[in-house]
Design a protein around this motif. Structure first.
Motif, PDB file in Angstrom:
ATOM      1  N   LYS A 214      -8.052   3.512  -6.200  1.00  9.40           N
ATOM      2  CA  LYS A 214      -7.779   3.067  -4.877  1.00  9.40           C
ATOM      3  C   LYS A 214      -9.052   3.889  -4.055  1.00  9.40           C
ATOM      4  CE  LYS A 214      -5.051   2.200  -1.027  1.00  9.40           C
ATOM      5  NZ  LYS A 214      -5.256   3.310   0.194  1.00  9.40           N
TER       6      LYS A 214
ATOM      7  N   PHE B 237       0.985   9.305  -2.638  1.00  8.78           N
ATOM      8  CA  PHE B 237       0.369  10.172  -3.863  1.00  8.78           C
ATOM      9  C   PHE B 237       1.183  11.387  -4.322  1.00  8.78           C
ATOM     10  CE2 PHE B 237      -1.617  12.096   0.079  1.00  8.78           C
ATOM     11  CZ  PHE B 237      -1.161  13.361  -0.264  1.00  8.78           C
TER      12      PHE B 237
ATOM     13  N   GLN C  36       0.854   6.887  -7.761  1.00  5.97           N
ATOM     14  CA  GLN C  36      -0.471   7.256  -7.585  1.00  5.97           C
ATOM     15  C   GLN C  36      -0.724   8.560  -7.462  1.00  5.97           C
ATOM     16  OE1 GLN C  36      -2.186   7.603  -3.359  1.00  5.97           O
ATOM     17  NE2 GLN C  36      -3.332   5.911  -3.909  1.00  5.97           N
TER      18      GLN C  36
ATOM     19  N   ASN D 137      -8.287  -4.097   0.373  1.00  7.15           N
ATOM     20  CA  ASN D 137      -7.160  -3.516   1.211  1.00  7.15           C
ATOM     21  C   ASN D 137      -7.765  -3.016   2.521  1.00  7.15           C
ATOM     22  OD1 ASN D 137      -6.284  -0.134   1.721  1.00  7.15           O
ATOM     23  ND2 ASN D 137      -4.767  -1.786   2.176  1.00  7.15           N
TER      24      ASN D 137
ATOM     25  N   GLY E 273      -0.688  -2.732   4.201  1.00  9.68           N
ATOM     26  CA  GLY E 273      -0.115  -1.443   4.517  1.00  9.68           C
ATOM     27  C   GLY E 273       0.713  -1.696   5.633  1.00  9.68           C
ATOM     28  N   ARG E 274      -0.202  -1.194   6.854  1.00  7.21           N
ATOM     29  CA  ARG E 274       0.609  -1.332   8.332  1.00  7.21           C
ATOM     30  C   ARG E 274       1.147  -2.540   8.756  1.00  7.21           C
ATOM     31  NH1 ARG E 274      -4.518   1.492  10.786  1.00  7.21           N
ATOM     32  NH2 ARG E 274      -5.362   0.028   9.391  1.00  7.21           N
TER      33      ARG E 274
ATOM     34  N   TYR F  91      -8.990   5.582  10.231  1.00  6.41           N
ATOM     35  CA  TYR F  91      -8.570   4.426  10.475  1.00  6.41           C
ATOM     36  C   TYR F  91      -9.153   3.636  11.382  1.00  6.41           C
ATOM     37  CZ  TYR F  91      -5.331   5.910   6.854  1.00  6.41           C
ATOM     38  OH  TYR F  91      -4.922   6.235   5.482  1.00  6.41           O
TER      39      TYR F  91
ATOM     40  N   ALA G 241       0.842  -1.180   0.073  1.00  7.00           N
ATOM     41  CA  ALA G 241      -0.087  -0.158   0.034  1.00  7.00           C
ATOM     42  C   ALA G 241       0.771   1.200   0.142  1.00  7.00           C
ATOM     43  CB  ALA G 241      -0.943  -0.009   1.175  1.00  7.00           C
ATOM     44  N   PRO G 242       0.240   2.265  -0.668  1.00 12.37           N
ATOM     45  CA  PRO G 242       1.041   3.565  -0.571  1.00 12.37           C
ATOM     46  C   PRO G 242       0.944   4.124   0.717  1.00 12.37           C
ATOM     47  CG  PRO G 242      -1.004   4.051  -1.612  1.00 12.37           C
ATOM     48  CD  PRO G 242      -0.801   2.467  -1.218  1.00 12.37           C
ATOM     49  N   MET G 243       2.141   4.711   1.398  1.00 10.15           N
ATOM     50  CA  MET G 243       1.926   5.326   2.704  1.00 10.15           C
ATOM     51  C   MET G 243       2.712   6.606   2.822  1.00 10.15           C
ATOM     52  SD  MET G 243       1.281   2.039   5.373  1.00 10.15           S
ATOM     53  CE  MET G 243       2.152   1.092   4.418  1.00 10.15           C
ATOM     54  N   GLU G 244       2.128   7.414   2.779  1.00  8.41           N
ATOM     55  CA  GLU G 244       2.909   8.886   2.387  1.00  8.41           C
ATOM     56  C   GLU G 244       3.589   9.129   3.765  1.00  8.41           C
ATOM     57  OE1 GLU G 244       0.862  12.424   3.226  1.00  8.41           O
ATOM     58  OE2 GLU G 244       2.655  13.487   2.266  1.00  8.41           O
TER      59      GLU G 244
ATOM     60  N   ASN H  88      -6.189   8.109  -6.400  1.00  7.40           N
ATOM     61  CA  ASN H  88      -6.362   8.354  -4.692  1.00  7.40           C
ATOM     62  C   ASN H  88      -7.896   8.680  -4.578  1.00  7.40           C
ATOM     63  OD1 ASN H  88      -6.568   8.872  -2.159  1.00  7.40           O
ATOM     64  ND2 ASN H  88      -4.584   8.906  -1.884  1.00  7.40           N
TER      65      ASN H  88
ATOM     66  N   ASP I 220      -6.617  -3.886   7.140  1.00 10.35           N
ATOM     67  CA  ASP I 220      -6.721  -4.490   8.271  1.00 10.35           C
ATOM     68  C   ASP I 220      -6.361  -5.969   8.373  1.00 10.35           C
ATOM     69  OD1 ASP I 220      -7.913  -1.969   8.788  1.00 10.35           O
ATOM     70  OD2 ASP I 220      -8.942  -2.697  10.434  1.00 10.35           O
TER      71      ASP I 220
HETATM   72  C1  LIG Z   1       0.919   6.943   7.282  1.00 14.54           C
HETATM   73  C2  LIG Z   1       0.054   6.623   6.204  1.00 14.54           C
HETATM   74  C3  LIG Z   1       0.129   7.070   4.987  1.00 14.54           C
HETATM   75  C4  LIG Z   1      -0.858   6.974   4.025  1.00 14.54           C
HETATM   76  N1  LIG Z   1      -0.624   7.513   2.521  1.00 14.54           N
HETATM   77  C5  LIG Z   1      -1.438   6.934   1.802  1.00 14.54           C
HETATM   78  C6  LIG Z   1      -1.243   7.457   0.472  1.00 14.54           C
HETATM   79  O1  LIG Z   1      -0.546   8.200   0.050  1.00 14.54           O
HETATM   80  N2  LIG Z   1      -2.069   6.963  -0.523  1.00 14.54           N
HETATM   81  C7  LIG Z   1      -3.204   6.010  -0.370  1.00 14.54           C
HETATM   82  O2  LIG Z   1      -3.862   5.958  -1.305  1.00 14.54           O
HETATM   83  N3  LIG Z   1      -3.407   5.635   0.880  1.00 14.54           N
HETATM   84  C8  LIG Z   1      -2.644   6.090   1.918  1.00 14.54           C
HETATM   85  N4  LIG Z   1      -2.596   5.598   3.161  1.00 14.54           N
HETATM   86  C9  LIG Z   1      -3.783   4.323   3.409  1.00 14.54           C
HETATM   87  C10 LIG Z   1      -3.051   3.009   3.076  1.00 14.54           C
HETATM   88  O3  LIG Z   1      -2.546   2.941   1.579  1.00 14.54           O
HETATM   89  C11 LIG Z   1      -3.955   2.058   3.366  1.00 14.54           C
HETATM   90  O4  LIG Z   1      -5.054   2.113   2.469  1.00 14.54           O
HETATM   91  C12 LIG Z   1      -4.323   1.926   4.842  1.00 14.54           C
HETATM   92  O5  LIG Z   1      -3.252   1.977   5.559  1.00 14.54           O
HETATM   93  C13 LIG Z   1      -5.180   0.751   5.234  1.00 14.54           C
HETATM   94  O6  LIG Z   1      -4.434  -0.564   4.791  1.00 14.54           O
HETATM   95  P1  LIG Z   1      -3.922  -1.639   6.131  1.00 14.54           P
HETATM   96  O7  LIG Z   1      -4.765  -1.705   7.035  1.00 14.54           O
HETATM   97  O8  LIG Z   1      -3.399  -2.606   5.476  1.00 14.54           O
HETATM   98  O9  LIG Z   1      -2.767  -0.417   6.627  1.00 14.54           O
HETATM   99  C14 LIG Z   1      -1.742   5.662   4.462  1.00 14.54           C
HETATM  100  C15 LIG Z   1      -2.123   5.457   5.377  1.00 14.54           C
HETATM  101  C16 LIG Z   1      -1.152   5.626   6.648  1.00 14.54           C
HETATM  102  C17 LIG Z   1      -1.381   4.937   7.691  1.00 14.54           C
END
Ligand SMILES: Cc1cc2nc3c(=O)[nH]c(=O)nc-3n(C[C@H](O)[C@H](O)[C@H](O)COP(=O)(O)O)c2cc1C
Length: 333
Positions: A136, A34, A64, A196, A221-222, A173, A6-9, A91, A198
């Motif tokens: 997404k 993004f 993204q 996607n 992601g996390r 979240y 997953a993308p995580m900024e 996004n 949890d």
């Molecule tokens: C710190 C952080 C930054 C994130 N940045 C983005 C992002 O840039 N683009 C996006 O589509 N989702 C972003 N997300 C959401 C994650 O891509 C993902 O959808 C969300 O964490 C749920 O998935 P998970 O439960 O597997 O973590 C971000 C989430 C976190 C926690």
């Protein structure tokens, strides 16, 4: 089943992605945090650095884009095509207040007619340059019931896939994924649906795969930040010619991965202070992989100088055991 990162900024930029790809396997594609194009028709240095081919050699990456303006989206897609990308991801999930206030990310979901028009123009423009679009999305702004209309809009367009994070914007979240909305997509989407949200343990991923056998990939992601080996399976070990090795997280693997991320940031970011800021963010998640890590984590967070930081990290690695099952603990408690 395939696994997508997953993308995580702020976290999963190119330095992190390269290190992860070098030390762990099982990820089919990494999505970039993004890119936010605007009228200036210029990527910021951070955005450009993140997608430059020389920063992503050998790593499967899907960029993204976050915007609600079709011409800005198409401009960014065009630039990304010049850089060698053939797919872009939209996004429609970001829940942050500032993004939502500008009708972007999950804020765009409140304006279905504008979203429809946007997708029409974007799909038309991308088809002309031979690029693919994936989306997404969250399942609504306030209520999961909004997803029915949103899905009927997505169904009008030929998406490479629809990645559903079944929360609404106001959930951020918290709360739990609205699986009934996801199941609507499973039943009625004309585009391939991916999931996607949890999935933090192998057992959860396997149970998900059994419950939804038609879903070809999940985005993690996390869970991957706490357990970077989460996507490794016996099958992917064999594919990587590491047959016989049991997929597991070890201190040695974390040490090597951490050293690579640290070195990458030291090269990319001026000033130890900024580097430490990035590393500490990573430890917020990675620290949970260790037993009894509260005290050493506090020391890592407090470290102001690089040498101090490195010494505290090494103490943690030497003194604390990796949990038998390292799991991100969630933000629901
Ligand atoms: C710190 C952080 C930054 C994130 N940045 C983005 C992002 O840039 N683009 C996006 O589509 N989702 C972003 N997300 C959401 C994650 O891509 C993902 O959808 C969300 O964490 C749920 O998935 P998970 O439960 O597997 O973590 C971000 C989430 C976190 C926690």
């Amino acid at each position: 089943m395939d696994y997508l990162f997953a993308p995580m900024e702020g976290i999963t930029g190119y330095v992190f992605r390269n290190a992860h790809h070098r030390h762990f396997h099982g990820i089919k594609a990494y999505y970039t945090p993004f890119i936010s194009p605007n009228q200036t028709r210029k990527f910021t240095p951070r955005e450009l650095n993140d997608v430059r081919p020389e920063h992503n050699e050998g790593v499967p990456v899907i960029p993204q884009i976050l915007t609600n303006k079709a011409d800005d989206f198409l401009w960014a897609a065009g630039r990304l095509k010049e850089l060698g990308y053939t797919e872009v991801n939209l996004n429609l999930g970001c829940p942050s207040g500032t993004v939502v206030a500008k009708k972007r990310g999950s804020g765009f979901l409140e304006y279905p007619m504008e979203l429809d028009e946007f997708l029409y123009q974007v799909c038309d423009g991308l088809a002309k340059v031979g690029m693919e679009l994936s989306v997404k999305t969250r399942v609504g702004k306030e209520k999961p019931e909004e997803f029915e209309e949103l899905l009927s809009i997505y169904n009008r367009y030929p998406l490479k896939n629809l990645i559903v994070h079944p929360r609404v914007q106001t959930d951020y979240y918290k709360n739990h994924p609205h699986m009934e909305a996801f199941e609507l997509a499973v039943r009625e989407s004309r585009n391939p649906v991916l999931y996607n949200g949890d999935l933090f343990r192998r057992a959860e991923i396997e149970a998900f795969g059994q419950k939804y056998p038609g879903i070809s990939a999940v985005m993690l992601g996390r869970g991957l930040l706490t357990n970077p080996a989460l996507a490794e399976t016996k099958a992917s070990c064999i594919a990587e010619e590491k047959a016989g090795s049991v997929p597991q997280l070890t201190v040695e693997r974390i040490r090597a991965f951490h050293a690579d991320v640290l070195e990458g940031y030291r090269k990319a970011i001026p000033g130890d202070k900024n580097v430490l800021f990035k590393m500490k963010e990573l430890w917020t998640y990675l620290g949970e992989a260790f037993e009894d890590s509260a005290k050493p984590m506090k020391k890592i967070r407090k470290a102001q100088r690089m040498e101090e930081y490195q010494a505290e990290v090494e103490s943690l690695l030497i003194e604390k055991q990796i949990r038998s099952e390292p799991v991100f603990s969630g933000w629901n408690k």
